[in-house]
Scaffold this motif. Structure first.
Motif, PDB file in Angstrom:
ATOM      1  N   ARG A   1     -14.141  -1.220  11.204  1.00 60.22           N
ATOM      2  CA  ARG A   1     -13.661  -1.689  12.514  1.00 60.22           C
ATOM      3  C   ARG A   1     -12.342  -1.008  12.898  1.00 60.22           C
ATOM      4  O   ARG A   1     -12.144  -0.611  14.048  1.00 60.22           O
ATOM      5  CB  ARG A   1     -13.492  -3.208  12.497  1.00 60.22           C
ATOM      6  N   GLU A   2     -11.451  -0.888  11.944  1.00 58.67           N
ATOM      7  CA  GLU A   2     -10.163  -0.241  12.202  1.00 58.67           C
ATOM      8  C   GLU A   2     -10.367   1.232  12.535  1.00 58.67           C
ATOM      9  O   GLU A   2      -9.734   1.778  13.447  1.00 58.67           O
ATOM     10  CB  GLU A   2      -9.252  -0.389  10.968  1.00 58.67           C
ATOM     11  N   ASN A   3     -11.282   1.886  11.825  1.00 55.61           N
ATOM     12  CA  ASN A   3     -11.521   3.314  12.007  1.00 55.61           C
ATOM     13  C   ASN A   3     -12.126   3.650  13.367  1.00 55.61           C
ATOM     14  O   ASN A   3     -11.850   4.714  13.925  1.00 55.61           O
ATOM     15  CB  ASN A   3     -12.428   3.824  10.880  1.00 55.61           C
ATOM     16  N   VAL A   4     -12.961   2.765  13.906  1.00 54.23           N
ATOM     17  CA  VAL A   4     -13.687   3.075  15.153  1.00 54.23           C
ATOM     18  C   VAL A   4     -13.107   2.370  16.377  1.00 54.23           C
ATOM     19  O   VAL A   4     -13.712   2.401  17.450  1.00 54.23           O
ATOM     20  CB  VAL A   4     -15.198   2.733  15.028  1.00 54.23           C
ATOM     21  N   LYS A   5     -11.929   1.755  16.225  1.00 53.97           N
ATOM     22  CA  LYS A   5     -11.380   0.923  17.300  1.00 53.97           C
ATOM     23  C   LYS A   5     -11.167   1.688  18.610  1.00 53.97           C
ATOM     24  O   LYS A   5     -11.187   1.093  19.688  1.00 53.97           O
ATOM     25  CB  LYS A   5     -10.072   0.267  16.859  1.00 53.97           C
ATOM     26  N   ASP A   6     -10.980   3.019  18.529  1.00 54.04           N
ATOM     27  CA  ASP A   6     -10.751   3.818  19.739  1.00 54.04           C
ATOM     28  C   ASP A   6     -12.015   4.482  20.266  1.00 54.04           C
ATOM     29  O   ASP A   6     -11.957   5.265  21.211  1.00 54.04           O
ATOM     30  CB  ASP A   6      -9.689   4.888  19.456  1.00 54.04           C
TER      31      ASP A   6
END
Length: 365
Positions: A224-229
């Protein structure tokens, strides 16, 4: 509608197990890479509670749900863009899909071999991303070379496409996917013609163990943190649990199993609906004593275009569409009551069909 979602990921992340749960087709599932050689294609029903409500009101002879296609694509490996493993074949299969479900392993299990020897969802994701980006980079380079021969014509369309390709090349060189690049209206029209894999919409599917299926785990948090953008949805599902659910014979047994896990419905139901939305699809209904049926259309379709999904003659000879909103019909229970309440609408060729519309088409050929 012939739109397809392709399931991609490294070998042994649970793609074929998941596909088996989604589809009546039985993809081979085993504990070694390249188990899936040819892509398996499954046509699956889209779960929609609205059909059950309409059935209870109309009591038709049959109910027909809408469907979509899911493609189980063999596991990609590092070097696929250069032909490693069965790279070229796999990448070609992805190119034929309209959207991507990227399955990421987010569970520890020493009995299931990981192709890279350890569980690391971000590394796994980046392996797939890099291979797809490298293939797109190759595609863009070839297109720039081809366009160079046509630039002397000063054709505005050629110049505009060349500018977009140069912009895309720089973007891909930064290790970014085409879908994350901002484009203007004109560029958005050109982009589909380039057939870039990384411009396709993506859904990240975290495959977890039973204890993590409700609230996720540290691996899911990392994804989730990796794909947040990326403006992409992240779903959590336990492929092994879904496989267990499909083995249960009755609805009551399945519901009891779900309740024990604290779940309201099978994860595959959520996945199918999310994939349906990812493809920018929506549903309208036709209702009669012979049949209650859901029809798939692309968002933004006009009434004649929606009619053509039933039969091309409906679009050619379109006169008008008679429309009831799902909420009005299910509240008032009959067409007569909807008319009496002033909620029955007659629409022309310009009408844009909305999700859940109940429609009847008048046509003349």
């Amino acid at each position: 509608m012939a739109l397809k979602c392709g399931i991609v990921g490294l070998p042994n992340v649970g793609k074929s197990t998941l596909f088996n749960c989604l589809s009546n087709a039985k993809a081979q599932s085993a504990n070694f890479p390249f188990c899936t050689i040819e892509p398996n294609v499954g046509t699956i029903s889209v779960p929609d509670l609205r059909l059950q409500v309409l059935e209870s009101i109309v009591n038709p002879e049959r109910v027909v749900p809408t469907t979509m296609e899911i493609v189980d694509i063999a596991g990609l490996v590092k070097g696929a863009s250069k032909g490693e493993g069965l790279g070229n074949q796999f990448l070609g299969n992805i190119r034929e899909c309209d959207a991507i479900i990227h399955v990421i392993r987010c569970f520890d299990d020493g009995n299931i071999i990981h192709v890279d020897g350890s569980v690391n969802p971000i590394r796994d994701k980046e392996v797939i991303d890099i291979e797809l980006q490298l293939k797109d980079f190759e595609t863009i380079e070839k297109r720039i070379i081809a366009l160079a021969k046509m630039l002397k014509s000063n054709d505005k369309e050629i110049l505009r496409e060349n500018e977009l390709c140069i912009k895309l090349k720089a973007h891909l060189e930064q290790g970014k996917s085409a879908r994350s690049m901002e484009v203007d209206e004109k560029e958005a029209e050109i982009l589909p013609k380039l057939q870039l894999i990384t411009s396709k919409p993506v859904l990240y599917l975290c495959n977890v163990d039973e204890s993590s299926v409700k609230n996720g785990n540290k691996y899911v948090d990392q994804v989730r943190e990796n794909v947040k953008d990326e403006n992409a949805e992240v779903l959590v599902i336990g492929a092994k649990i879904e496989a267990d659910i499909t083995e249960l014979e009755t609805y009551d047994e399945r519901q009891m199993f779900l309740e024990e896990l604290g779940l309201e419905e099978p994860g595959v139901n959520r996945l199918i609906r999310s994939a349906y939305s990812l493809l920018r699809l929506q549903t309208y209904f036709t209702c009669g004593v012979k049949e209650v049926r859901a029809w798939t259309i692309t968002k933004g379709m006009s009434a004649p275009q929606a009619a053509s999904v039933i039969h091309t003659d409906f679009e050619k000879g379109f006169i008008r569409a008679e429309v009831m909103k799902y909420e009005d019909y299910t509240t008032l229970k009959t067409e007569a009551a909807v008319k009496e309440a002033g909620k029955f609408k007659v629409e022309g060729k310009e009408y844009i069909v909305q999700d859940g519309d109940i429609m009847h088409f008048r046509f003349n050929v």
